[in-house]
Scaffold this motif. Structure first.
Motif, mmCIF file in Angstrom:
data_model
loop_
_atom_site.group_PDB
_atom_site.id
_atom_site.type_symbol
_atom_site.label_atom_id
_atom_site.label_comp_id
_atom_site.label_asym_id
_atom_site.label_seq_id
_atom_site.Cartn_x
_atom_site.Cartn_y
_atom_site.Cartn_z
ATOM 1 N N CYS A 34 0.835 -1.200 0.000
ATOM 2 C CA CYS A 34 0.000 0.000 0.000
ATOM 3 C C CYS A 34 0.874 1.255 0.000
ATOM 4 O O CYS A 34 0.627 2.192 -0.760
ATOM 5 N N GLY A 35 1.908 1.257 0.818
ATOM 6 C CA GLY A 35 2.811 2.396 0.874
ATOM 7 C C GLY A 35 3.516 2.640 -0.448
ATOM 8 O O GLY A 35 3.674 3.795 -0.875
ATOM 9 N N ASP A 36 3.923 1.569 -1.109
ATOM 10 C CA ASP A 36 4.584 1.704 -2.410
ATOM 11 C C ASP A 36 3.632 2.307 -3.440
ATOM 12 O O ASP A 36 4.022 3.161 -4.236
ATOM 13 N N GLU A 37 2.383 1.852 -3.431
ATOM 14 C CA GLU A 37 1.394 2.393 -4.370
ATOM 15 C C GLU A 37 1.107 3.864 -4.071
ATOM 16 O O GLU A 37 1.126 4.699 -4.967
ATOM 17 N N CYS A 38 0.854 4.174 -2.817
ATOM 18 C CA CYS A 38 0.534 5.558 -2.448
ATOM 19 C C CYS A 38 1.691 6.502 -2.766
ATOM 20 O O CYS A 38 1.468 7.638 -3.184
ATOM 21 N N ALA A 39 2.909 6.033 -2.589
ATOM 22 C CA ALA A 39 4.084 6.877 -2.834
ATOM 23 C C ALA A 39 4.195 7.302 -4.300
ATOM 24 O O ALA A 39 4.849 8.294 -4.604
ATOM 25 N N GLN A 40 3.541 6.576 -5.195
ATOM 26 C CA GLN A 40 3.587 6.902 -6.619
ATOM 27 C C GLN A 40 2.701 8.098 -6.985
ATOM 28 O O GLN A 40 2.809 8.634 -8.077
ATOM 29 N N GLN B 175 0.720 10.727 -0.006
ATOM 30 C CA GLN B 175 2.058 10.800 0.593
ATOM 31 C C GLN B 175 2.000 10.542 2.100
ATOM 32 O O GLN B 175 2.846 9.835 2.648
ATOM 33 N N GLU B 176 0.994 11.108 2.769
ATOM 34 C CA GLU B 176 0.827 10.872 4.204
ATOM 35 C C GLU B 176 0.514 9.409 4.483
ATOM 36 O O GLU B 176 1.021 8.826 5.443
ATOM 37 N N CYS B 177 -0.301 8.815 3.643
ATOM 38 C CA CYS B 177 -0.643 7.405 3.800
ATOM 39 C C CYS B 177 0.592 6.535 3.604
ATOM 40 O O CYS B 177 0.819 5.593 4.359
ATOM 41 N N ALA B 178 1.395 6.865 2.605
ATOM 42 C CA ALA B 178 2.619 6.094 2.356
ATOM 43 C C ALA B 178 3.522 6.112 3.586
ATOM 44 O O ALA B 178 4.086 5.075 3.967
#
Length: 125
Positions: free
Chosen positions: A78-84, A91-94
């Motif tokens: 999830c963090g990898d996806e959100c970071a994109q 970005q906060e979620c990542a």
């Protein structure tokens, strides 16, 4: 109380779940929702497993460390996806996902001895 040693992981799981809920809701408001479909789906998966992992730790389940290993993997995805995505909520979620993944891996790595004691009945009744 078994959950006190896991409190930082429990807190990270709940914070991550809240960040994922917020991210999913915000993604649904984006202009191109279809482009955000994978992000939304992973947000929902991540929020769910984070809440479950926190509950397992809070009640001292013998399966908490196994679930936390899976939770760390979901948080990482999830963090990898959100970071994109450049939106602030993504970005906060990542960041929340990465913190949670780190805490879950630390918990799962350090919980083995206690989990073994629970499994063999070493706790007093």
């Amino acid at each position: 109380m078994p959950n006190q040693q896991f409190q930082s992981c429990i807190d990270a799981c709940y914070a991550c779940a809240a960040a994922c809920d917020h991210c999913a809701a915000a993604c649904l408001q984006e202009q191109d929702v279809k482009m955000m479909a994978r992000c939304i789906a992973l947000d929902m998966d991540c929020a769910e497993i984070c809440r479950m992992a926190a509950a397992y730790m809070a009640r001292g389940s013998e399966l908490a460390s196994a679930l936390c290993r899976v939770c760390a993997d979901v948080c990482e995805a999830c963090g990898d996806e959100c970071a994109q995505h450049q939106m602030g909520h993504c970005q906060e979620c990542a960041q929340a996902c990465r913190r949670c993944a780190d805490e879950c891996r630390r918990m799962a790595g350090g919980a083995g001895a206690q989990q073994q004691d629970m499994a063999t009945g070493a706790t007093a009744h």
